[in-house]
Design a protein around this motif. Structure first.
Motif, PDB file in Angstrom:
ATOM      1  N   ASN A 263      39.758  56.038  23.474  1.00 12.49           N
ATOM      2  CA  ASN A 263      38.447  56.306  22.887  1.00 12.49           C
ATOM      3  C   ASN A 263      38.464  56.340  21.363  1.00 12.49           C
ATOM      4  N   ASP A 264      39.399  57.119  20.827  1.00 13.59           N
ATOM      5  CA  ASP A 264      39.486  57.220  19.371  1.00 13.59           C
ATOM      6  C   ASP A 264      39.963  55.914  18.759  1.00 13.59           C
ATOM      7  N   LEU A 265      40.831  55.229  19.485  1.00  6.97           N
ATOM      8  CA  LEU A 265      41.335  53.973  18.951  1.00  6.97           C
ATOM      9  C   LEU A 265      40.192  52.977  18.761  1.00  6.97           C
ATOM     10  N   ARG A 266      39.224  53.039  19.642  1.00  7.77           N
ATOM     11  CA  ARG A 266      38.053  52.156  19.489  1.00  7.77           C
ATOM     12  C   ARG A 266      37.409  52.350  18.123  1.00  7.77           C
ATOM     13  N   MET A 267      37.286  53.603  17.719  1.00  9.57           N
ATOM     14  CA  MET A 267      36.692  53.890  16.410  1.00  9.57           C
ATOM     15  C   MET A 267      37.569  53.294  15.298  1.00  9.57           C
ATOM     16  N   VAL A 268      38.874  53.489  15.432  1.00  8.61           N
ATOM     17  CA  VAL A 268      39.775  52.988  14.395  1.00  8.61           C
ATOM     18  C   VAL A 268      39.760  51.457  14.344  1.00  8.61           C
ATOM     19  N   MET A 269      39.809  50.825  15.515  1.00 11.92           N
ATOM     20  CA  MET A 269      39.798  49.355  15.575  1.00 11.92           C
ATOM     21  C   MET A 269      38.511  48.798  14.962  1.00 11.92           C
ATOM     22  N   ALA A 270      37.391  49.413  15.337  1.00 11.27           N
ATOM     23  CA  ALA A 270      36.107  48.950  14.817  1.00 11.27           C
ATOM     24  C   ALA A 270      36.059  49.135  13.302  1.00 11.27           C
ATOM     25  N   THR A 271      36.625  50.235  12.829  1.00 12.00           N
ATOM     26  CA  THR A 271      36.630  50.480  11.383  1.00 12.00           C
ATOM     27  C   THR A 271      37.481  49.434  10.673  1.00 12.00           C
ATOM     28  N   ILE A 272      38.660  49.144  11.249  1.00 10.21           N
ATOM     29  CA  ILE A 272      39.550  48.145  10.645  1.00 10.21           C
ATOM     30  C   ILE A 272      38.809  46.808  10.479  1.00 10.21           C
ATOM     31  N   LYS A 273      38.036  46.442  11.494  1.00  9.38           N
ATOM     32  CA  LYS A 273      37.287  45.181  11.415  1.00  9.38           C
ATOM     33  C   LYS A 273      36.137  45.293  10.402  1.00  9.38           C
ATOM     34  N   ALA A 274      35.438  46.409  10.448  1.00  9.92           N
ATOM     35  CA  ALA A 274      34.244  46.557   9.612  1.00  9.92           C
ATOM     36  C   ALA A 274      34.594  46.654   8.120  1.00  9.92           C
ATOM     37  N   ILE A 275      35.792  47.171   7.826  1.00 10.67           N
ATOM     38  CA  ILE A 275      36.241  47.238   6.430  1.00 10.67           C
ATOM     39  C   ILE A 275      36.206  45.845   5.800  1.00 10.67           C
ATOM     40  N   THR A 276      36.679  44.851   6.571  1.00 11.21           N
ATOM     41  CA  THR A 276      36.691  43.479   6.070  1.00 11.21           C
ATOM     42  C   THR A 276      35.267  43.011   5.752  1.00 11.21           C
ATOM     43  N   ASP A 277      34.317  43.379   6.629  1.00 13.50           N
ATOM     44  CA  ASP A 277      32.919  42.991   6.372  1.00 13.50           C
ATOM     45  C   ASP A 277      32.408  43.631   5.088  1.00 13.50           C
ATOM     46  N   LEU A 278      32.709  44.911   4.891  1.00 12.95           N
ATOM     47  CA  LEU A 278      32.255  45.574   3.658  1.00 12.95           C
ATOM     48  C   LEU A 278      32.827  44.870   2.431  1.00 12.95           C
ATOM     49  N   GLU A 279      34.104  44.549   2.521  1.00  6.36           N
ATOM     50  CA  GLU A 279      34.730  43.912   1.362  1.00  6.36           C
ATOM     51  C   GLU A 279      34.077  42.569   1.056  1.00  6.36           C
ATOM     52  N   ARG A 280      33.743  41.825   2.106  1.00  6.06           N
ATOM     53  CA  ARG A 280      33.102  40.515   1.903  1.00  6.06           C
ATOM     54  C   ARG A 280      31.693  40.681   1.335  1.00  6.06           C
ATOM     55  N   ILE A 281      30.991  41.732   1.754  1.00  5.65           N
ATOM     56  CA  ILE A 281      29.658  41.990   1.193  1.00  5.65           C
ATOM     57  C   ILE A 281      29.795  42.245  -0.310  1.00  5.65           C
ATOM     58  N   GLY A 282      30.841  42.999  -0.679  1.00  5.31           N
ATOM     59  CA  GLY A 282      31.107  43.230  -2.099  1.00  5.31           C
ATOM     60  C   GLY A 282      31.324  41.918  -2.845  1.00  5.31           C
ATOM     61  N   ASP A 283      32.076  41.011  -2.222  1.00  6.87           N
ATOM     62  CA  ASP A 283      32.311  39.697  -2.835  1.00  6.87           C
ATOM     63  C   ASP A 283      30.991  38.945  -3.036  1.00  6.87           C
ATOM     64  N   GLU A 284      30.139  38.988  -2.011  1.00 10.81           N
ATOM     65  CA  GLU A 284      28.861  38.268  -2.106  1.00 10.81           C
ATOM     66  C   GLU A 284      27.995  38.878  -3.214  1.00 10.81           C
ATOM     67  N   ALA A 285      27.999  40.210  -3.317  1.00 12.91           N
ATOM     68  CA  ALA A 285      27.211  40.872  -4.374  1.00 12.91           C
ATOM     69  C   ALA A 285      27.717  40.424  -5.747  1.00 12.91           C
ATOM     70  N   ALA A 286      29.037  40.341  -5.890  1.00 15.14           N
ATOM     71  CA  ALA A 286      29.606  39.905  -7.168  1.00 15.14           C
ATOM     72  C   ALA A 286      29.189  38.465  -7.478  1.00 15.14           C
ATOM     73  N   LYS A 287      29.144  37.624  -6.436  1.00 10.67           N
ATOM     74  CA  LYS A 287      28.708  36.236  -6.645  1.00 10.67           C
ATOM     75  C   LYS A 287      27.256  36.190  -7.115  1.00 10.67           C
ATOM     76  N   ILE A 288      26.416  37.030  -6.499  1.00  6.61           N
ATOM     77  CA  ILE A 288      25.000  37.063  -6.891  1.00  6.61           C
ATOM     78  C   ILE A 288      24.895  37.455  -8.369  1.00  6.61           C
ATOM     79  N   ALA A 289      25.675  38.448  -8.770  1.00  5.32           N
ATOM     80  CA  ALA A 289      25.647  38.901 -10.171  1.00  5.32           C
ATOM     81  C   ALA A 289      26.097  37.788 -11.112  1.00  5.32           C
ATOM     82  N   ARG A 290      27.154  37.074 -10.715  1.00  4.94           N
ATOM     83  CA  ARG A 290      27.638  35.974 -11.567  1.00  4.94           C
ATOM     84  C   ARG A 290      26.587  34.880 -11.704  1.00  4.94           C
ATOM     85  N   THR A 291      25.912  34.578 -10.594  1.00  2.12           N
ATOM     86  CA  THR A 291      24.883  33.542 -10.651  1.00  2.12           C
ATOM     87  C   THR A 291      23.697  34.008 -11.489  1.00  2.12           C
TER      88      THR A 291
END
Lengths: 234, 234
Positions: B80-108
């Motif tokens: 049960n708890d591992l599900r939370m950790v696994m989902a977090t591990i995956k979602a961290i990557t999404d957050l980081e990519r959103i940060g990248d996209e925001a930086a691209k918007i700022a550069r443009t």
């Protein structure tokens, strides 16, 4: 659930995850190569098949994630082995996204072949970037298979070459569009396909970085081994 | 290393991961909102600050991944708890990519403000998609915070609205380019920014899907709750 500390069973489970990852990698690589070929031939039936193949990649993603969770719960890996599992969990997402990009390339190939007037040699426009992205993907999967990342600098150079090639395609397409507005739609399609390839290069780089994490225990994401990071347009 | 089965310490570690994830989410959300504002004002100093903020997001990604690995090794979570950790591990990557996209918007945003002639109201062109992508991101982070995904169908509808908006921007920009080739460069910039927003919507959808996985134990990626999946151009 009893914990099986039998190292034989444990090694078997780890090896199974590794081999299924490589199976998924092989599928994604064929999907990409076939999408490039389809971009050249424009055969709609091939495009459909490639898009369809993505469903299998998606299923493998879910199965592999599940196998990684099971291994963690049942075998409680120590830090070293967990590195491999963590890196695999991350890299699975990259493989799945590469599959998505390949499917997009195939769909665009179909769209282009359906246009009545094609005024740009669309395959020639993406030939070099396709070659470079394909080489990178192959290299990253090979590094994962052999757990060997001898030359991280070569990898960075490859990624920069793909990014450079993307900017070249972009500039060329802007020139076409400026000179003849009738090329705008097909030029945009070519830009999307090149962008998909540039992203496949990024995912291949991610996978190679995870290999370094498995082998050396170093998380070198965002540091670029101390080299300056280059911006890519968009 | 001795295994600490103290449930208090364990809960503390899990909670810390959750709260750091939400901290990272909050940062990424501000980064996005500031990038949108910067796209309107075109202030170069704001753009620089937003791009710079991405470094902090990148550091948080590495720290959070590390915290998840440590928790797994030291606390050996049950399924049960591992599900939370696994989902977090995956979602961290999404957050980081959103940060990248925001930086691209700022550069443009910076690039556009530096152009001598701007013949398109560039902020107006992206206003609606920015609003929709921002709402989706906010909703996904909120669902993660409350571990509550009441209405998955609403989420799919939101994602489809963002995709629809992207196609609208694309069509509008093609019209501008056709009518006046001098708008090609800025129209392409606007397309890139809309594409970044469309991708932020995808990442927000991924995060919401991970919330469903944590709460219900169901991996609904690729199934779309049985609804037909829509294609997005490129």
């Amino acid at each position: 659930m009893p914990i099986d500390h039998s190292s034989k069973q444990y090694d078997h489970d780890l090896e199974e995850i590794r081999s299924n990852f490589l199976l998924m990698g092989g599928l994604v690589e064929s999907q990409f190569q076939e999408a490039v070929a389809c971009f050249q031939t424009g055969k709609a039936s091939d495009a459909d098949r490639i898009v369809k193949a993505d469903e299998k990649v998606n299923r493998l993603e879910i199965e592999l994630d599940d196998a990684c969770s099971h291994l963690i719960v049942r075998r409680q890996p120590a830090a070293n082995d967990l590195r491999m599992v963590m890196a695999t969990i991350k890299a699975i997402t990259d493989l799945e996204r590469i599959g998505d990009e390949a499917a997009k390339i195939a769909r665009t190939a179909r769209t282009i072949s359906e246009r009545s007037v094609i005024s740009i040699n669309h395959y020639e426009a993406i030939r070099v970037i396709a070659q470079r992205a394909g080489d990178m993907l192959h290299g990253a999967l090979d590094a994962f298979a052999r757990l060997d990342q001898k030359n991280p600098l070569a990898l960075i150079a490859q990624d920069q070459a793909v990014d450079h090639e993307f900017r070249t395609v972009l500039r060329t397409m802007i020139t076409f569009m400026m000179e003849d507005p009738r090329t705008i739609s097909v030029a945009l399609d070519i830009i999307w396909v090149s962008k998909a390839m540039e992203r496949i290069g990024d995912h291949a780089k991610n996978i190679a970085e995870y290999v370094i994490y498995i082998v050396d225990g170093k998380d070198i994401r965002h540091t670029g081994y101390g080299l300056p990071k280059q911006d890519v347009v968009a």
